[in-house]
Design an enzyme around this catalytic site. Structure first.
Site, PDB file in Angstrom:
ATOM      1  N   TRP A 183       2.259  11.871  -0.404  1.00 53.11           N
ATOM      2  CA  TRP A 183       2.405  10.748  -1.360  1.00 53.11           C
ATOM      3  C   TRP A 183       1.665  11.154  -2.451  1.00 53.11           C
ATOM      4  O   TRP A 183       2.442  10.734  -3.482  1.00 53.11           O
ATOM      5  CB  TRP A 183       1.969   9.691  -0.678  1.00 53.11           C
ATOM      6  CG  TRP A 183       2.089   8.525  -2.045  1.00 53.11           C
ATOM      7  CD1 TRP A 183       3.181   7.526  -1.968  1.00 53.11           C
ATOM      8  CD2 TRP A 183       1.646   7.578  -2.579  1.00 53.11           C
ATOM      9  NE1 TRP A 183       3.244   7.408  -2.811  1.00 53.11           N
ATOM     10  CE2 TRP A 183       1.791   6.189  -3.424  1.00 53.11           C
ATOM     11  CE3 TRP A 183      -0.181   8.409  -2.440  1.00 53.11           C
ATOM     12  CZ2 TRP A 183       1.418   5.925  -4.253  1.00 53.11           C
ATOM     13  CZ3 TRP A 183      -0.715   7.012  -3.798  1.00 53.11           C
ATOM     14  CH2 TRP A 183       0.010   6.358  -3.863  1.00 53.11           C
ATOM     15  N   HIS A 184       0.124  12.048  -2.701  1.00 49.89           N
ATOM     16  CA  HIS A 184      -0.048  11.596  -4.054  1.00 49.89           C
ATOM     17  C   HIS A 184       0.457  12.716  -4.927  1.00 49.89           C
ATOM     18  O   HIS A 184       0.276  12.359  -6.040  1.00 49.89           O
ATOM     19  CB  HIS A 184      -1.779  11.987  -4.014  1.00 49.89           C
ATOM     20  CG  HIS A 184      -2.410  10.914  -3.108  1.00 49.89           C
ATOM     21  ND1 HIS A 184      -2.549  10.692  -2.259  1.00 49.89           N
ATOM     22  CD2 HIS A 184      -3.648  10.283  -3.796  1.00 49.89           C
ATOM     23  CE1 HIS A 184      -3.628   9.682  -2.145  1.00 49.89           C
ATOM     24  NE2 HIS A 184      -3.918   9.610  -3.083  1.00 49.89           N
ATOM     25  N   GLY A 185       1.366  13.591  -3.972  1.00 54.17           N
ATOM     26  CA  GLY A 185       1.667  14.432  -5.302  1.00 54.17           C
ATOM     27  C   GLY A 185       2.693  15.774  -4.560  1.00 54.17           C
ATOM     28  O   GLY A 185       2.018  15.978  -3.606  1.00 54.17           O
TER      29      GLY A 185
END
Length: 369
Positions: free
Chosen positions: A322-324
């Protein structure tokens, strides 16, 4: 526009404040909320108007599906929830992960799929997750209000729009509809300015200072010795915290000017004595979100022991993704998921260590990850 910019501090924030409370003073409360929505949309589109229609479309879609879900029962209710969540994830997946997926297909198969010219819309992860939570909470019967203006303000409210915290519908809607927020509260102004100032200091003085050493140390080709490697590593660790924590403090402070309380997102995470304690202190609203909407639906800790470890691992691998769109984020998530599983096993066996050693082990692990 960023919170630390002169345009935000000296123009956008005071003008938005004056318009909002002037309209409230004239008893035009609905118009005041609309002015806050329009200001938030302007804030979002300051960099580019290109993705404003995407966010507005997302709001209309999710609000409509929220109304549909609330009006249905049984399989129909579950069907609309599934369609809503899948659609949100598909849009997020396209903009955030399409090129990452194609790059990995090319690397594995030797094919030559052309990557697309996709620019990641700012804040899409936050407003998508916020609205998925709204749909799920609606399905569970937690959502009691469907005022379109309040809902739009809930999603677009500029302090949390770009970098969080991730909000729950039930903790915000009561504030947006409360008449208590209509009047200027000088106590909130003082508190908000002070909290905003602390966040601004964290970001511009502490984080940006650490960034100098971190950028030099992580520059391609830089040759390290023992000391410079530790300086670069620790500088990045502290830059990351003070940058993100400072931004969240500024969000809390700015929201307080409008009598809105955002949830606290950081609580001195580098004081943590174990990895579970770290995640109770770091990006608190994300940890809460992963627990409520991923870990518990996977079975949480109600499963056999080995399955609990798998649930923890999967939750944090997906949290990392989700962060990247990068294998580095996936590895980071896997490291934290593995650490949480080991910590759970450690506690199950009744083992412990002295607090100073526990702090050193936790901090060094977080730094390494």
């Amino acid at each position: 526009m960023i919170f630390s910019s002169p345009e935000f501090i000296f123009i956008f924030l005071p003008v938005t404040f004056l318009i909002y409370f002037s309209l409230n003073k004239a008893r035009k409360h609905k118009l005041a909320k609309i002015s806050l929505v329009l200001a938030s949309l302007y804030f979002y589109s300051y960099w580019s108007l290109e993705y404003l229609p995407l966010m507005v479309g997302s709001i209309i879609f999710n609000y409509s599906f929220g109304v549909l879900i609330s009006s249905k029962t049984g399989r129909a209710k579950k069907f609309f929830l599934s369609v809503g969540v899948i659609t949100n994830l598909a849009i997020l997946g396209y903009y955030k992960y399409a090129n990452f997926f194609l790059d990995n297909i090319n690397a594995l198969s030797g094919s030559d799929f052309h990557t697309m010219s996709i620019i990641l819309p700012i804040g899409i992860s936050f407003y998508t997750f916020t609205q998925i939570a709204f749909l799920v909470d609606n399905y569970k019967g937690y959502v009691k209000e469907f005022d379109i203006i309040n809902y739009t303000l809930f999603v677009t409210f500029f302090p949390h729009l770009i970098a969080g915290p991730i909000l729950h519908h039930k903790e915000m809607m009561s504030q947006f509809k409360s008449k208590w927020t209509y009047a200027i509260r000088y106590r909130h102004i003082i508190m908000g300015v002070m909290i905003f100032g602390v966040g601004l200091f964290k970001k511009t003085i502490i984080a940006d200072t650490f960034a100098i050493s971190a950028n030099i140390g992580f520059a391609p080709g830089f040759e390290h010795n023992f000391i410079s490697a530790w300086v670069a590593s620790l500088s990045y660790t502290f830059q990351l915290y003070f940058d993100f924590s400072g931004y969240c403090d500024m969000a809390v402070g700015a929201a307080l000017l409008f009598n809105i309380w955002l949830p606290i997102n950081f609580n001195s995470p580098y004081k943590a004595l174990d990895i579970q304690d770290f995640w109770r202190r770091w990006h608190i609203t994300l940890g809460r979100y992963l627990r409520d909407y991923l870990y518990i639906p996977l079975g949480g800790n109600r499963c056999p022991t080995f399955r609990v470890y798998i649930n923890l691992f999967i939750t944090f691998v997906l949290g990392g993704l989700w962060h990247g769109a990068s294998w580095m984020f996936i590895i980071w998530g896997a490291l934290h998921g593995l650490a949480l599983a080991i910590h759970r096993a450690w506690k199950t066996l009744g083992m412990s260590m002295p607090n100073p050693l526990a702090w050193i082990v936790t901090f060094l692990y977080v730094n390494t990850a």
